[in-house]
Write a protein that holds these residues in place. Structure first.
Motif, PDB file in Angstrom:
ATOM      1  N   UNK A  81       0.841  -1.194   0.000  1.00  0.00           N
ATOM      2  CA  UNK A  81       0.000   0.000   0.000  1.00  0.00           C
ATOM      3  C   UNK A  81       0.877   1.246   0.000  1.00  0.00           C
ATOM      4  N   UNK A  82       0.227   2.383  -0.283  1.00  0.00           N
ATOM      5  CA  UNK A  82       0.950   3.651  -0.230  1.00  0.00           C
ATOM      6  C   UNK A  82       0.275   4.691  -1.101  1.00  0.00           C
ATOM      7  N   UNK A  83       0.741   5.947  -0.984  1.00  0.00           N
ATOM      8  CA  UNK A  83       0.125   7.042  -1.738  1.00  0.00           C
ATOM      9  C   UNK A  83       0.434   6.977  -3.230  1.00  0.00           C
ATOM     10  N   UNK A  84      -0.147   7.906  -3.974  1.00  0.00           N
ATOM     11  CA  UNK A  84      -0.053   7.926  -5.432  1.00  0.00           C
ATOM     12  C   UNK A  84       1.396   7.985  -5.913  1.00  0.00           C
ATOM     13  N   UNK A  85       1.697   7.175  -6.914  1.00  0.00           N
ATOM     14  CA  UNK A  85       2.984   7.218  -7.619  1.00  0.00           C
ATOM     15  C   UNK A  85       4.195   7.010  -6.702  1.00  0.00           C
ATOM     16  N   UNK A  86       4.018   6.187  -5.674  1.00  0.00           N
ATOM     17  CA  UNK A  86       5.122   5.931  -4.736  1.00  0.00           C
ATOM     18  C   UNK A  86       6.070   4.847  -5.250  1.00  0.00           C
ATOM     19  N   UNK A  87       5.666   4.139  -6.298  1.00  0.00           N
ATOM     20  CA  UNK A  87       6.491   3.050  -6.821  1.00  0.00           C
ATOM     21  C   UNK A  87       5.929   1.674  -6.484  1.00  0.00           C
ATOM     22  N   UNK A  88       4.683   1.632  -6.005  1.00  0.00           N
ATOM     23  CA  UNK A  88       4.064   0.354  -5.606  1.00  0.00           C
ATOM     24  C   UNK A  88       3.995  -0.625  -6.773  1.00  0.00           C
ATOM     25  N   UNK A  89       3.632  -0.100  -7.944  1.00  0.00           N
ATOM     26  CA  UNK A  89       3.467  -0.970  -9.111  1.00  0.00           C
ATOM     27  C   UNK A  89       4.781  -1.598  -9.541  1.00  0.00           C
ATOM     28  N   UNK A  90       5.829  -0.779  -9.606  1.00  0.00           N
ATOM     29  CA  UNK A  90       7.145  -1.276 -10.016  1.00  0.00           C
ATOM     30  C   UNK A  90       7.644  -2.320  -9.021  1.00  0.00           C
ATOM     31  N   UNK A  91       7.490  -2.009  -7.743  1.00  0.00           N
ATOM     32  CA  UNK A  91       7.952  -2.934  -6.700  1.00  0.00           C
ATOM     33  C   UNK A  91       7.099  -4.207  -6.724  1.00  0.00           C
ATOM     34  N   UNK A  92       5.811  -4.041  -6.871  1.00  0.00           N
ATOM     35  CA  UNK A  92       4.902  -5.185  -6.903  1.00  0.00           C
ATOM     36  C   UNK A  92       5.228  -6.138  -8.045  1.00  0.00           C
ATOM     37  N   UNK A  93       5.443  -5.565  -9.234  1.00  0.00           N
ATOM     38  CA  UNK A  93       5.770  -6.414 -10.399  1.00  0.00           C
ATOM     39  C   UNK A  93       7.091  -7.148 -10.180  1.00  0.00           C
ATOM     40  N   UNK A  94       8.091  -6.434  -9.628  1.00  0.00           N
ATOM     41  CA  UNK A  94       9.415  -7.046  -9.421  1.00  0.00           C
ATOM     42  C   UNK A  94       9.346  -8.172  -8.384  1.00  0.00           C
ATOM     43  N   UNK A  95       8.586  -7.943  -7.309  1.00  0.00           N
ATOM     44  CA  UNK A  95       8.454  -8.976  -6.268  1.00  0.00           C
ATOM     45  C   UNK A  95       7.744 -10.199  -6.853  1.00  0.00           C
ATOM     46  N   UNK A  96       6.686  -9.943  -7.623  1.00  0.00           N
ATOM     47  CA  UNK A  96       5.928 -11.055  -8.216  1.00  0.00           C
ATOM     48  C   UNK A  96       6.826 -11.873  -9.141  1.00  0.00           C
TER      49      UNK A  96
END
Ligand code: CDP
Length: 200
Positions: A8-23
């Motif tokens: 979780x986190x605020x807008x454009x914090x990098x959640x998507x990039x981190x999420x994809x890399x972890x997956x």
């Protein structure tokens, strides 16, 4: 194996990039839950009906990443009936066999409080706005100011809402990426997941 990584986190914090890399690193499935709200916002009409009728193809609609779609998303995300219509799909995704990474605003607090690994990714509004601006093509300076205003407005709405407000879960590991390269944030996220999997 059932194993959920909540990011979780605020807008454009990098959640998507981190999420994809972890997956990718752990062979888990990944769901960007913001796309659900963006799609409901973009479909228009009655948002509750749009949320109830959402189909996977809606997550591939044109324009979901635009600033306007982000604004529309955070407005429909205030509506409890919209949120509740999207809960079952997210929970099923989180707890299906094989491991899952979900990123959003309320994954560790509401969607999957039992998640085995919880991360809260944040950064200063200026850093986040600059990253989103670069993603959008990095046009004139005036546009950067517009992105910053959009990010601030959306964060205030997401943090201030009554239903499932954005906040770190009590047991989330907070990563502030203001002065951190994305590779370092990914490394820390992977280290947490590995530890929770008993691989560390
Ligand atoms: O990519 P970015 O972080 O800018 O936004 P997003 O994750 O695509 O989310 C867009 C909007 O959807 C957010 O501003 C929230 O209002 C809403 N959202 C939410 O309420 N709950 C989630 N789990 C994910 C997104």
């Amino acid at each position: 194996m059932i194993f959920t990584v909540a990011i979780d986190g605020p807008a454009a914090a990098g959640k998507g990039t981190i999420g994809r890399a972890v997956a990718e690193r752990f062979g888990f499935r990944h769901l960007d839950t913001g796309l659900l709200y963006r799609a409901v916002g973009v479909i228009g009409g009655d948002p509750v009906a749009a949320a109830r009728g959402l189909v996977p193809a809606d997550l591939r609609r044109e324009g979901l990443r635009s600033l306007a779609a982000g604004q529309a998303a955070s407005r429909v995300a205030l509506i409890p009936e919209v949120r509740s219509a999207l809960v079952a799909f997210q929970r099923r995704f989180a707890r299906a066999e094989g491991g899952a990474v979900l990123d959003g605003r309320d994954i560790g607090t509401v969607i999957c409080p039992e998640a085995e690994a919880k991360l809260y990714i944040t950064a200063s509004p200026e850093v986040r706005a600059r990253r989103r601006w670069l993603e959008l093509g990095g046009a004139a300076a005036a546009v950067l100011a517009e992105v910053l205003a959009e990010v601030n407005e959306r964060d205030a709405r997401d943090m201030g809402r009554a239903d499932a407000p954005l906040r770190p879960a009590a047991d989330a590991v907070v990563i502030d990426t203001s002065a951190m390269a994305i590779d370092e944030a990914v490394r820390r996220a992977c280290a947490l997941v590995a530890a929770r999997l008993g691989q560390a």
